[in-house]
Design a protein around this motif. Structure first.
Motif: not given
Length: 170
Positions: A76-83, A85-89
């Motif tokens: 979940l932490r990695k997921l939130i960090r990926s958000f 990056g301004n890329k979704l989906y």
């Protein structure tokens, strides 16, 4: 858009605290079992007629439950960090949502199974409790959160397909 520093710091502190507490718990559990002295964990002596296989089974279920929950928090932490990056989906976000939801559900279900077996083996009684608790750490709230993450991964999958179709038509 830069991610808020405070949010990243809170995420890092939560993950580090959960991982550190898991390590401290496991070390104190090993010391307690090997030396017989209580370090941080106060363990009651099990009844003499208790099967050691059942006791180690309960400990194994608890360790698997804890590892699943901590790894779910890590994903979940990695997921939130990926958000940030301004890329979704992305595929990473979809897989992370699905995996973290499944791990959280697994952790909660293993906790309920562990409690049931603990009461059955140690206390020699069978008890099922379907009551509602009004706290954030209740069985139903955490299970609903895990199921919500799995549902959100399905929504992200559909949104990814719509986004790809939209890019093809332009």
């Amino acid at each position: 858009m830069r991610p808020p520093i405070l949010l990243k710091t809170i995420l890092d502190i939560c993950f580090i605290f959960s991982a550190f507490s898991l390590v401290v718990f496991l070390i104190s559990l090993i010391i307690t079992f090997s030396t017989g002295t209580d370090l941080f964990v106060s363990i009651e002596k099990p009844p003499e007629d208790l099967n050691n296989f059942a006791l180690w089974g309960l400990i194994l279920i608890e360790v698997i439950k804890t590892f699943a929950f901590v790894y779910g928090l890590y994903v979940l932490r990695k997921l939130i960090r990926s958000f940030f990056g301004n890329k979704l989906y992305t595929k990473l976000q979809i897989a992370s949502l699905n995996l973290s939801g499944r791990l959280i559900c697994l952790s909660v279900i293993l906790g309920a199974v562990s409690e049931f077996f603990k009461k059955m083996i140690v206390d020699s009684r069978i008890e099922l409790n379907f009551g509602l608790e009004f706290s954030f750490s209740s069985f139903w709230i955490i299970l609903a959160f895990g199921i919500f993450l799995i549902f959100l991964s399905k929504v992200f999958t559909n949104a990814r397909q719509l986004k790809q179709e939209n890019e093809l038509t332009i």
